[in-house]
Design a protein around this motif. Structure first.
Motif, short mmCIF file in Angstrom:
data_model
loop_
_atom_site.label_atom_id
_atom_site.label_comp_id
_atom_site.label_asym_id
_atom_site.label_seq_id
_atom_site.Cartn_x
_atom_site.Cartn_y
_atom_site.Cartn_z
N VAL A 72 0.98 -1.01 -0.06
CA VAL A 72 -0.02 -0.07 -0.09
C VAL A 72 0.82 1.15 -0.11
O VAL A 72 1.84 1.40 0.73
CB VAL A 72 -1.03 -0.02 1.40
N ASP A 73 0.51 2.14 -0.99
CA ASP A 73 1.62 3.16 -0.97
C ASP A 73 0.95 4.33 -0.20
O ASP A 73 0.06 5.08 -0.69
CB ASP A 73 1.56 3.61 -2.42
N ALA A 74 1.16 4.35 1.04
CA ALA A 74 0.55 4.93 2.04
C ALA A 74 1.06 6.64 1.90
O ALA A 74 -0.05 7.56 1.93
CB ALA A 74 0.92 4.82 3.49
N SER A 75 2.21 6.96 1.28
CA SER A 75 2.38 8.63 1.08
C SER A 75 1.68 8.84 0.08
O SER A 75 1.27 10.05 0.04
CB SER A 75 3.91 8.56 0.79
N ARG A 76 1.43 8.25 -1.10
CA ARG A 76 0.60 8.63 -2.21
C ARG A 76 -0.83 8.86 -1.68
O ARG A 76 -1.40 9.97 -1.93
CB ARG A 76 0.49 7.78 -3.52
N ILE A 77 -1.58 7.93 -1.06
CA ILE A 77 -2.77 8.17 -0.55
C ILE A 77 -2.77 9.39 0.16
O ILE A 77 -3.77 9.99 0.16
CB ILE A 77 -3.21 6.79 0.18
N ASN A 78 -1.86 9.49 1.22
CA ASN A 78 -1.96 10.48 1.98
C ASN A 78 -1.80 11.88 1.55
O ASN A 78 -2.58 12.81 1.80
CB ASN A 78 -0.87 10.44 3.17
N ASP A 79 -0.93 12.08 0.32
CA ASP A 79 -0.74 13.27 -0.59
C ASP A 79 -2.18 13.73 -1.15
O ASP A 79 -2.43 14.84 -0.99
CB ASP A 79 0.20 13.07 -1.40
N VAL A 80 -2.68 12.60 -1.67
CA VAL A 80 -3.93 12.93 -2.51
C VAL A 80 -5.17 13.29 -1.44
O VAL A 80 -5.89 14.21 -1.71
CB VAL A 80 -4.58 11.84 -3.31
N PHE A 81 -5.20 12.65 -0.29
CA PHE A 81 -6.10 12.85 0.67
C PHE A 81 -6.10 14.55 1.06
O PHE A 81 -6.86 15.05 1.55
CB PHE A 81 -6.04 12.09 1.86
N ILE A 82 -4.68 14.85 1.58
CA ILE A 82 -4.60 16.23 1.86
C ILE A 82 -5.02 17.29 0.72
O ILE A 82 -5.49 18.09 1.18
CB ILE A 82 -2.76 16.14 2.30
N GLU A 83 -4.53 16.90 -0.42
CA GLU A 83 -4.97 17.80 -1.54
C GLU A 83 -6.38 17.90 -1.69
O GLU A 83 -6.94 19.03 -1.92
CB GLU A 83 -4.44 17.34 -2.79
N LEU A 84 -7.16 16.66 -1.43
CA LEU A 84 -8.79 16.68 -1.61
C LEU A 84 -9.04 17.64 -0.31
O LEU A 84 -10.07 18.47 -0.60
CB LEU A 84 -9.05 15.27 -1.36
N LEU A 85 -8.58 17.53 0.86
CA LEU A 85 -8.88 18.27 2.03
C LEU A 85 -8.85 19.72 1.76
O LEU A 85 -9.61 20.76 2.08
CB LEU A 85 -8.46 17.77 3.23
N ASP A 86 -7.67 20.08 1.23
CA ASP A 86 -7.30 21.59 0.67
C ASP A 86 -8.51 22.00 -0.23
O ASP A 86 -8.89 23.12 -0.16
CB ASP A 86 -5.96 21.56 0.28
N GLY A 87 -8.55 21.30 -1.10
CA GLY A 87 -9.77 21.34 -2.07
C GLY A 87 -11.09 21.71 -1.37
O GLY A 87 -11.69 22.77 -1.81
N VAL A 88 -11.51 21.05 -0.45
CA VAL A 88 -12.69 21.15 0.13
C VAL A 88 -12.84 22.29 0.98
O VAL A 88 -13.75 23.23 0.89
CB VAL A 88 -13.09 20.01 0.91
N LYS A 89 -11.43 22.46 1.58
CA LYS A 89 -11.66 23.75 2.75
C LYS A 89 -11.58 25.09 1.81
O LYS A 89 -12.29 25.99 2.19
CB LYS A 89 -10.27 23.92 3.40
N ASN A 90 -10.92 25.08 0.38
CA ASN A 90 -10.92 26.16 -0.33
C ASN A 90 -12.24 26.35 -1.27
O ASN A 90 -12.20 27.16 -2.15
CB ASN A 90 -9.81 26.25 -1.02
N GLN A 91 -13.09 25.48 -1.11
CA GLN A 91 -14.28 25.13 -2.08
C GLN A 91 -14.02 25.15 -3.30
O GLN A 91 -14.60 25.61 -4.23
CB GLN A 91 -15.24 26.32 -1.70
N ASP A 92 -12.88 24.62 -3.75
CA ASP A 92 -12.23 24.38 -5.24
C ASP A 92 -12.91 22.86 -5.51
O ASP A 92 -12.10 21.98 -5.71
CB ASP A 92 -10.93 24.41 -4.99
#
Length: 121
Positions: A72-92
């Motif tokens: 399981v590539d945990a770092s890739r999953i984590n990176d995508v998840f953080i980007e996803l949360l940033d997008g939500v936070k910015n309503q992007d």
């Protein structure tokens, strides 16, 4: 012995849940693409909670998965998840939709395939 039983149950729960979260993400993408933002945001909250559960499970079972030949590539999953949360936070929601469609779905579908082809001992 008890630990192995719990891990096997968690593994089975994960395998059962993955198709549901994949369908939820696909529906979420469709809602955003149809400009049904309110519905999409409501579903997105559930999707994020589901993803958090999956990532928690993966984090707690990484060694067991690895010992059963499932990387399981945990770092890739984590990176995508953080980007996803940033997008939500910015309503992007264009970014959120793209990340779900082109990153998260690939990760989850790949994980589902690998888990289906293995059994946890």
């Amino acid at each position: 012995m008890e630990k192995e039983k719990i891990i096997k149950e968690v593994f089975e729960s994960l395998l059962e849940y993955l198709p549901k979260i994949i369908i939820g993400i696909e529906k979420n993408i469709d809602l955003f693409r149809q400009d049904r933002e309110e519905e999409a945001v409501n579903l997105l909250i559930q999707v994020i909670e589901g993803l958090q559960w999956i990532f928690t499970v993966l984090g707690q079972t990484t060694e067991t998965l690895k010992s059963n030949g499932i990387e399981v590539d945990a770092s890739r999953i984590n990176d995508v998840f953080i980007e996803l949360l940033d997008g939500v936070k910015n309503q992007d929601y264009v970014l959120v939709t793209d990340l779900m469609e082109y990153e998260m779905l690939d990760i989850l579908k790949d994980l589902k395939l690998r888990l289906e082809n293995k059994s946890i001992d």
